[in-house]
Design a protein around this motif. Sequence first.
Motif, PDB file in Angstrom:
ATOM      1  N   LEU A 186      -4.315  -9.975   8.442  1.00 23.66           N
ATOM      2  CA  LEU A 186      -3.523  -8.745   8.446  1.00 23.66           C
ATOM      3  C   LEU A 186      -3.540  -8.089   7.059  1.00 23.66           C
ATOM      4  CD1 LEU A 186      -0.513  -9.959  10.606  1.00 23.66           C
ATOM      5  CD2 LEU A 186      -2.043  -8.049  11.181  1.00 23.66           C
ATOM      6  N   ALA A 187      -3.370  -8.899   6.018  1.00 23.61           N
ATOM      7  CA  ALA A 187      -3.310  -8.368   4.649  1.00 23.61           C
ATOM      8  C   ALA A 187      -4.638  -7.763   4.202  1.00 23.61           C
ATOM      9  CB  ALA A 187      -2.893  -9.477   3.680  1.00 23.61           C
ATOM     10  N   THR A 188      -5.745  -8.265   4.733  1.00 25.34           N
ATOM     11  CA  THR A 188      -7.066  -7.776   4.323  1.00 25.34           C
ATOM     12  C   THR A 188      -7.631  -6.736   5.281  1.00 25.34           C
ATOM     13  OG1 THR A 188      -8.133  -9.659   5.420  1.00 25.34           O
ATOM     14  CG2 THR A 188      -7.667  -9.884   3.055  1.00 25.34           C
ATOM     15  N   GLY A 189      -6.844  -6.336   6.278  1.00 27.44           N
ATOM     16  CA  GLY A 189      -7.299  -5.310   7.208  1.00 27.44           C
ATOM     17  C   GLY A 189      -8.284  -5.808   8.251  1.00 27.44           C
ATOM     18  N   LYS A 190      -8.361  -7.120   8.422  1.00 27.56           N
ATOM     19  CA  LYS A 190      -9.277  -7.692   9.405  1.00 27.56           C
ATOM     20  C   LYS A 190      -8.580  -7.954  10.741  1.00 27.56           C
ATOM     21  CE  LYS A 190     -12.043  -9.664   5.743  1.00 27.56           C
ATOM     22  NZ  LYS A 190     -12.485 -10.857   5.051  1.00 27.56           N
ATOM     23  N   ALA A 191      -7.302  -7.603  10.794  1.00 28.62           N
ATOM     24  CA  ALA A 191      -6.508  -7.717  12.013  1.00 28.62           C
ATOM     25  C   ALA A 191      -5.445  -6.633  11.966  1.00 28.62           C
ATOM     26  CB  ALA A 191      -5.857  -9.095  12.113  1.00 28.62           C
ATOM     27  N   GLU A 192      -4.922  -6.322  13.134  1.00 24.92           N
ATOM     28  CA  GLU A 192      -3.845  -5.322  13.201  1.00 24.92           C
ATOM     29  C   GLU A 192      -2.760  -5.833  14.138  1.00 24.92           C
ATOM     30  OE1 GLU A 192      -5.857  -2.480  16.625  1.00 24.92           O
ATOM     31  OE2 GLU A 192      -6.114  -1.941  14.524  1.00 24.92           O
ATOM     32  N   ARG A 193      -1.549  -5.406  13.866  1.00 27.56           N
ATOM     33  CA  ARG A 193      -0.427  -5.766  14.739  1.00 27.56           C
ATOM     34  C   ARG A 193      -0.522  -4.957  16.026  1.00 27.56           C
ATOM     35  NH1 ARG A 193       2.733  -9.195  12.310  1.00 27.56           N
ATOM     36  NH2 ARG A 193       2.918  -9.178  10.054  1.00 27.56           N
ATOM     37  N   LEU A 194      -0.169  -5.593  17.124  1.00 20.71           N
ATOM     38  CA  LEU A 194      -0.174  -4.928  18.425  1.00 20.71           C
ATOM     39  C   LEU A 194       1.220  -4.388  18.734  1.00 20.71           C
ATOM     40  CD1 LEU A 194      -2.266  -7.597  20.348  1.00 20.71           C
ATOM     41  CD2 LEU A 194      -3.028  -5.318  19.630  1.00 20.71           C
ATOM     42  N   PRO A 195       1.301  -3.257  19.418  1.00 20.28           N
ATOM     43  CA  PRO A 195       2.607  -2.671  19.743  1.00 20.28           C
ATOM     44  C   PRO A 195       3.503  -3.622  20.543  1.00 20.28           C
ATOM     45  CG  PRO A 195       0.837  -1.154  20.339  1.00 20.28           C
ATOM     46  CD  PRO A 195       0.200  -2.440  19.913  1.00 20.28           C
ATOM     47  N   GLN A 196       2.915  -4.427  21.415  1.00 20.80           N
ATOM     48  CA  GLN A 196       3.688  -5.349  22.247  1.00 20.80           C
ATOM     49  C   GLN A 196       3.980  -6.670  21.541  1.00 20.80           C
ATOM     50  OE1 GLN A 196       0.440  -4.595  22.704  1.00 20.80           O
ATOM     51  NE2 GLN A 196      -0.673  -6.300  23.559  1.00 20.80           N
ATOM     52  N   GLY A 197       3.565  -6.782  20.278  1.00 29.51           N
ATOM     53  CA  GLY A 197       3.720  -8.012  19.521  1.00 29.51           C
ATOM     54  C   GLY A 197       2.384  -8.725  19.435  1.00 29.51           C
ATOM     55  N   GLY A 198       2.261  -9.614  18.495  1.00 26.35           N
ATOM     56  CA  GLY A 198       1.016 -10.333  18.296  1.00 26.35           C
ATOM     57  C   GLY A 198       0.044  -9.546  17.444  1.00 26.35           C
ATOM     58  N   VAL A 199      -1.183 -10.041  17.382  1.00 28.69           N
ATOM     59  CA  VAL A 199      -2.212  -9.423  16.548  1.00 28.69           C
ATOM     60  C   VAL A 199      -3.534  -9.337  17.290  1.00 28.69           C
ATOM     61  CG1 VAL A 199      -1.185 -10.236  14.377  1.00 28.69           C
ATOM     62  CG2 VAL A 199      -2.911 -11.622  15.509  1.00 28.69           C
ATOM     63  N   LYS A 200      -4.377  -8.449  16.806  1.00 30.30           N
ATOM     64  CA  LYS A 200      -5.733  -8.300  17.318  1.00 30.30           C
ATOM     65  C   LYS A 200      -6.685  -8.324  16.139  1.00 30.30           C
ATOM     66  CE  LYS A 200      -8.937  -5.402  19.703  1.00 30.30           C
ATOM     67  NZ  LYS A 200      -9.446  -4.134  19.963  1.00 30.30           N
ATOM     68  N   LEU A 201      -7.699  -9.168  16.202  1.00 27.74           N
ATOM     69  CA  LEU A 201      -8.722  -9.187  15.151  1.00 27.74           C
ATOM     70  C   LEU A 201      -9.585  -7.937  15.272  1.00 27.74           C
ATOM     71  CD1 LEU A 201      -7.891 -11.981  14.286  1.00 27.74           C
ATOM     72  CD2 LEU A 201     -10.266 -12.684  14.428  1.00 27.74           C
ATOM     73  N   THR A 202     -10.029  -7.434  14.141  1.00 32.78           N
ATOM     74  CA  THR A 202     -10.832  -6.213  14.125  1.00 32.78           C
ATOM     75  C   THR A 202     -12.118  -6.416  13.332  1.00 32.78           C
ATOM     76  OG1 THR A 202      -9.634  -5.419  12.178  1.00 32.78           O
ATOM     77  CG2 THR A 202      -8.818  -4.706  14.334  1.00 32.78           C
ATOM     78  N   THR A 203     -12.556  -7.647  13.230  1.00 24.29           N
ATOM     79  CA  THR A 203     -13.742  -7.966  12.452  1.00 24.29           C
ATOM     80  C   THR A 203     -14.644  -8.922  13.231  1.00 24.29           C
ATOM     81  OG1 THR A 203     -14.486  -8.752  10.290  1.00 24.29           O
ATOM     82  CG2 THR A 203     -12.658  -9.919  11.266  1.00 24.29           C
ATOM     83  N   GLY A 204     -15.851  -9.081  12.766  1.00 29.77           N
ATOM     84  CA  GLY A 204     -16.797  -9.992  13.409  1.00 29.77           C
ATOM     85  C   GLY A 204     -17.065  -9.621  14.851  1.00 29.77           C
ATOM     86  N   ALA A 205     -17.028 -10.602  15.746  1.00 33.20           N
ATOM     87  CA  ALA A 205     -17.282 -10.349  17.162  1.00 33.20           C
ATOM     88  C   ALA A 205     -16.176  -9.504  17.791  1.00 33.20           C
ATOM     89  CB  ALA A 205     -17.399 -11.668  17.906  1.00 33.20           C
ATOM     90  N   CYS A 206     -15.054  -9.348  17.112  1.00 29.07           N
ATOM     91  CA  CYS A 206     -13.924  -8.571  17.642  1.00 29.07           C
ATOM     92  C   CYS A 206     -13.912  -7.125  17.138  1.00 29.07           C
ATOM     93  CB  CYS A 206     -12.609  -9.244  17.253  1.00 29.07           C
ATOM     94  SG  CYS A 206     -12.403 -10.871  18.016  1.00 29.07           S
ATOM     95  N   ALA A 207     -14.912  -6.764  16.348  1.00 33.74           N
ATOM     96  CA  ALA A 207     -14.943  -5.393  15.799  1.00 33.74           C
ATOM     97  C   ALA A 207     -15.244  -4.382  16.878  1.00 33.74           C
ATOM     98  CB  ALA A 207     -15.981  -5.308  14.698  1.00 33.74           C
TER      99      ALA A 207
END
Length: 95
Positions: free
Chosen positions: A74-95
Amino acid sequence: MINYVTKAVAVLSILPLAACDVPPEGVEPADISEYELAVSTIGCQMVTEADYQPVELQAGLTREQSKAITSYMLATGKAERLPQGGVKLTTGACA
């Protein structure tokens, strides 16, 4: 003549960015790679306990390591918080 104040400001301005890119204490770079791979196998989102457990088991991580890596992502911008709670990765295979 060198402007030392300008140099000091320039150096200090990059320190927070560099500090954010250092893996958490007790976590190796390989742990982060395993975490990313494991999260990608569950659809790149971690919301409930049912999401975190398989990631920890696949990556061989403790709960504390998993939480530390999630915070790091989260701190490095490789994940983001989801509106419903939890997180989503935004890097690698999840980009």
